[in-house]
Design an enzyme around this catalytic site. Structure first.
Site, mmCIF file in Angstrom:
data_model
loop_
_atom_site.group_PDB
_atom_site.id
_atom_site.type_symbol
_atom_site.label_atom_id
_atom_site.label_comp_id
_atom_site.label_asym_id
_atom_site.label_seq_id
_atom_site.Cartn_x
_atom_site.Cartn_y
_atom_site.Cartn_z
ATOM 1 N N GLU A 163 6.811 12.309 -5.700
ATOM 2 C CA GLU A 163 7.249 11.182 -4.866
ATOM 3 C C GLU A 163 7.877 10.085 -5.738
ATOM 4 O O GLU A 163 8.888 9.505 -5.377
ATOM 5 C CB GLU A 163 6.006 10.664 -4.131
ATOM 6 C CG GLU A 163 6.252 9.717 -2.987
ATOM 7 C CD GLU A 163 4.943 9.258 -2.359
ATOM 8 O OE1 GLU A 163 3.854 9.725 -2.769
ATOM 9 O OE2 GLU A 163 4.998 8.418 -1.439
ATOM 10 N N ASP A 220 6.845 -0.407 -0.114
ATOM 11 C CA ASP A 220 5.625 -1.039 0.403
ATOM 12 C C ASP A 220 4.970 -2.111 -0.470
ATOM 13 O O ASP A 220 4.635 -3.175 0.004
ATOM 14 C CB ASP A 220 4.557 0.030 0.666
ATOM 15 C CG ASP A 220 5.052 1.156 1.545
ATOM 16 O OD1 ASP A 220 6.262 1.203 1.848
ATOM 17 O OD2 ASP A 220 4.231 2.002 1.923
HETATM 18 C C1 GLC Z 1 5.571 5.486 1.851
HETATM 19 C C2 GLC Z 1 6.858 4.929 1.275
HETATM 20 C C3 GLC Z 1 7.910 4.888 2.350
HETATM 21 C C4 GLC Z 1 8.074 6.285 2.935
HETATM 22 C C5 GLC Z 1 6.739 6.846 3.424
HETATM 23 C C6 GLC Z 1 6.824 8.302 3.807
HETATM 24 O O1 GLC Z 1 5.054 4.647 2.810
HETATM 25 O O2 GLC Z 1 6.643 3.682 0.718
HETATM 26 O O3 GLC Z 1 9.138 4.427 1.854
HETATM 27 O O4 GLC Z 1 8.982 6.258 3.978
HETATM 28 O O5 GLC Z 1 5.784 6.747 2.407
HETATM 29 O O6 GLC Z 1 7.376 9.054 2.778
#
Ligand code: GLC
Length: 453
Positions: free
Chosen positions: A405, A170
């Site tokens: 994460e 992102d």
């Molecule tokens: C965030 C991450 C994305 C992922 C999402 C759910 O937006 O950047 O890559 O898919 O979270 O985990």
């Protein structure tokens, strides 16, 4: 430190805890709906111990496929409220191509599904798995066709993303350059309220300016009713990403193998695979940086971003062996590993760049999913020692901090930045960021443990 068995048990428990009956949420609190590429990784994890859930994960995602073939980046669970941006923000019904029985977002994510599908088959091999390949094959094919039909306006074999969220990375510094043409003081940004920073430290998340741009880009796509043809004619963000296209290469390759298993024609995938491989190599390679980078279709130039995504074409078999050699020099250099090997592999951004930030999401921290792709890419090219290091670092991080994460890439971060009070008078080491109990960290840990080298 947990041993392999304990790590495996914990990883399986996380997936089972996050399982919602038909899909698996990425984490208990921060991400309550179904996310596109997360589901691909999660299905791979489940395929080691619960084939039914692995299959259901992908089935649920493809149930929400759009008529164009697009698979949305979020499929909303109607029973869950309070997430931003929720379905009422996306208004996917503005498009006649959106499914009527599901609420979804209006964009897609890297196409990891064929990779997950093949993994499910390989880890099961029975008639039910073959039936599942047959069930999903046309749907995944429709997704790839969508990408080539609507996202490759120059018909060169490279697809674009039209929102940073489509890359899955992102707030990568890779977008800093394409963003220059968006003047936030002059664009229309509807009011919105973030919920992520009420759960996670704001220092570790995208900034307000990032969110303003995300919201502005969604708003602009909505004004075009998510009409792909109109968007391709002119949109403020159109970027060719080495991660998205590198994954597409690998996914085409896996579709060739799946087609052979179920006696379908693989011809189209062979063509796409060859075209995309060549195009990435021809257009996205930066010979100065010795890394694949991004192409901004609006500015008509390659960007100078040095991100971990630039290694992912290895996974898709893109470079020849001498270029692969250059890539591993980059990976082992001070820009990623550090002059004294002081970093865990692979920081999400060049640590020597002023854009690097060790704690802010995709601007520096290590991510297990991209590591996993780089690991497999290195193995594919025979760089076994380096592959083993990427695997080991990924597992070390999970053992040291837990199933977070993303992770601080510095092996020895300064204590003041890196410790939080646990109980009064006690300090606890903190190098795992974002949400804990993160599903794809657990799922891909299972795969890494299984690969065992
Ligand atoms: C965030 C991450 C994305 C992922 C999402 C759910 O937006 O950047 O890559 O898919 O979270 O985990």
């Amino acid at each position: 430190m947990p041993n392999d068995h304990a790590l495996q048990t914990e990883a399986q428990e996380i997936l089972l805890t996050n399982w919602c009956g038909k899909y698996t949420k990425p984490s208990p609190r921060l991400y309550p709906h179904q996310w596109n590429w997360d589901s691909g990784f999660i299905a791979i994890g489940f395929s080691y111990f619960d084939q039914k859930k692995a299959q259901q994960e992908l089935r649920s995602l493809f149930d929400a496929q759009w008529r164009t073939g697009m698979v949305p980046h979020i499929v909303f669970n109607p029973a869950v409220a309070g997430y931003f941006p929720g379905h009422d923000f996306w208004e996917s019904h503005l498009s006649p191509d959106a499914p009527s029985f599901h609420q979804t977002s209006g964009l897609t994510m890297p196409p990891v599904h064929a990779i997950a599908l093949l993994a499910i088959y390989r880890n099961c091999h029975n008639t039910a798995a073959v039936r599942f390949l047959k069930e999903l094959f046309p749907k995944v094919k429709a997704l790839h066709r969508y990408l080539y039909e609507y996202r490759d306006p120059l018909k060169e074999g490279l697809v674009y993303i039209r929102h940073p969220w489509e890359s899955g990375t992102d707030n990568s510094p890779a977008w800093d350059e394409p963003y220059r043409s968006i003047d936030l003081t002059h664009v229309e940004i509807p009011p919105y309220r973030r919920t992520d920073t009420t759960v996670i430290n704001a220092e570790h998340r995208p900034t307000k300016e990032d969110y303003d741009r995300y919201v502005y880009l969604v708003h602009t796509a909505k004004k075009q009713r998510y009409d792909e043809k109109a968007i391709a004619q002119g949109f403020p963000f159109l970027v060719q990403d080495p991660l998205f296209n590198g994954i597409l290469c690998k996914a085409n390759e896996d579709m060739i193998e799946i087609a052979e298993i179920i006696h379908e024609d693989a011809g189209q995938f062979k063509e796409w695979n060859e075209e995309t491989r060549r195009a990435i190599d021809g257009k996205l390679w930066d010979s100065q940086m010795k890394l694949y980078t991004y192409y901004d279709l609006n500015a008509k130039r390659r960007t100078t971003a040095g991100a971990h995504s630039g290694f992912v074409p290895l996974y898709g078999g893109v470079p020849d062996s001498s270029r692969a050699q250059e890539l591993i020099q980059t990976l082992q250099s001070e820009r990623f590993r550090g002059a004294q090997a002081e970093n865990y592999l692979v920081p999400s951004y060049d640590v020597t760049s002023p854009r690097f930030n060790p704690v802010r999401y995709w601007r520096g921290p290590v991510w297990i999913n991209v590591n996993w792709m780089i690991y497999n890419g290195l193995r594919r090219y025979g760089f076994h020692e380096l592959a083993a290091a990427v695997r080991q670092h990924s597992l070390d991080l999970l053992r040291r901090y837990g199933f977070y994460e993303y992770f601080d890439p510095r092996k020895n971060p300064p204590p003041s930045e890196n410790e939080v009070p646990a109980r009064p008078g006690e300090r606890r080491e903190m190098g795992g960021y974002g949400t804990d109990q993160f599903s794809w960290s657990a799922a891909l840990c299972l795969d890494l443990l299984h690969q065992n080298s």
